[in-house]
Design an enzyme around this catalytic site. Structure first.
Site, PDB file in Angstrom:
ATOM      1  N   ASP A  54       3.949  24.756  14.951  1.00 15.37           N
ATOM      2  CA  ASP A  54       4.266  25.676  16.047  1.00 15.37           C
ATOM      3  C   ASP A  54       2.780  25.899  16.685  1.00 15.37           C
ATOM      4  OD1 ASP A  54       6.992  24.901  15.926  1.00 15.37           O
ATOM      5  OD2 ASP A  54       7.411  26.932  14.937  1.00 15.37           O
TER       6      ASP A  54
HETATM    7  N1  URA Z   1       8.653  25.869  10.421  1.00 10.92           N
HETATM    8  C1  URA Z   1       8.555  26.448  11.748  1.00 10.92           C
HETATM    9  O1  URA Z   1       9.563  27.547  12.127  1.00 10.92           O
HETATM   10  N2  URA Z   1       7.208  26.385  12.497  1.00 10.92           N
HETATM   11  C2  URA Z   1       6.375  25.644  11.936  1.00 10.92           C
HETATM   12  O2  URA Z   1       5.279  25.621  12.518  1.00 10.92           O
HETATM   13  C3  URA Z   1       6.578  24.787  10.734  1.00 10.92           C
HETATM   14  C4  URA Z   1       7.565  24.797  10.097  1.00 10.92           C
END
Ligand code: URA
Length: 236
Positions: free
Chosen positions: A102
């Site tokens: 993310d």
């Molecule tokens: N899980 C998440 O919620 N975000 C990420 O970036 C990676 C795994």
């Protein structure tokens, strides 16, 4: 392929730098000194030597990036910087991130131009391990840890697959999951009425984040890291 293009692809330098190296007599092709950077070479058969070192042609390149916050895991984006834009300009061609973190997540991200390996590593059937250091809003009870380990409902058809959780402090856990659903860790913590405050990926398959890399820095994978990833499909 042109000699200067080959040298660029081998990360010897920028187009301008490699042209200068050739003109200065620092490159031989099959034992002969060449002085024109636009000479054609056969990258699979010719022996190209730069500063007395034989250059082994690599079609594929692999970088480990320590992703900083605020950049998106994409090759291009209209509004934000991308992980690929963190590479020097002459290294970006055809490179893409293997999977995504993310925008507000940090840590280990593999970047490559090797579609086949990426496909292998991302295949849901392979269950490649991903480990995250997670800063949580509330400390977790034993029962919540056990639920995370056994599988929680994140609104998908099935519960999440069994995971490994280690409680480091009242506000930090380390969790290893074998799947990669959208916002997986945030949704898992939500499922036990908690919230992720910060998320850093520390391992992907057999790759461990090189902690000498500051956020935004990257390095090429070593030969043994590449071989390990390839031979085990990510070390399940
Ligand atoms: N899980 C998440 O919620 N975000 C990420 O970036 C990676 C795994």
């Amino acid at each position: 392929m042109r000699l200067d293009k080959f040298l660029c692809e081998m990360n010897i330098g920028t187009r301008g730098q490699v042209k200068a190296f050739v003109r200065q007599g620092m490159v031989t092709v099959n034992g002969k000194l060449v002085k024109s950077p636009d000479d054609k070479i056969d990258e699979n058969a010719d022996q190209i030597v730069f500063k007395r070192q034989l250059l082994q042609y690599r079609k594929y390149v692999y970088y480990m990036l320590n992703k900083p916050e605020g950049v998106v895991s994409a090759t291009n984006d209209n509004t934000a910087d991308t992980v690929v834009s963190l590479l020097e300009e002459d290294r970006r061609k055809d490179i893409f991130p293997v999977g995504r973190l993310d925008k507000d997540s940090t840590g280990l991200l593999l970047l490559t131009n090797d579609g086949e390996l990426a496909h292998l590593l991302l295949s849901p059937k392979r269950h490649v391990d991903k480990t995250y250091q997670v800063t949580v809003e509330h400390s977790l009870t034993r029962e919540e840890v056990s639920r995370l380990e056994q599988g929680v409902d994140i609104g998908e058809e099935h519960l999440t697959l069994p995971a490994r959780v280690s409680v480091e402090t009242s506000s930090m856990i380390v969790i290893t999951v074998h799947e990669g659903k959208f916002h997986q860790i945030k949704r898992m913590l939500q499922a036990v009425d908690n919230r992720v405050l910060a998320l850093k990926r520390t391992a992907f398959g057999c790759l461990r984040l090189d902690e000498t890399l500051k956020p935004g820095e990257y390095r090429m994978l070593t030969e043994s890291e590449i071989q390990e990833l390839k031979s085990t499909g990510g070390c399940k």
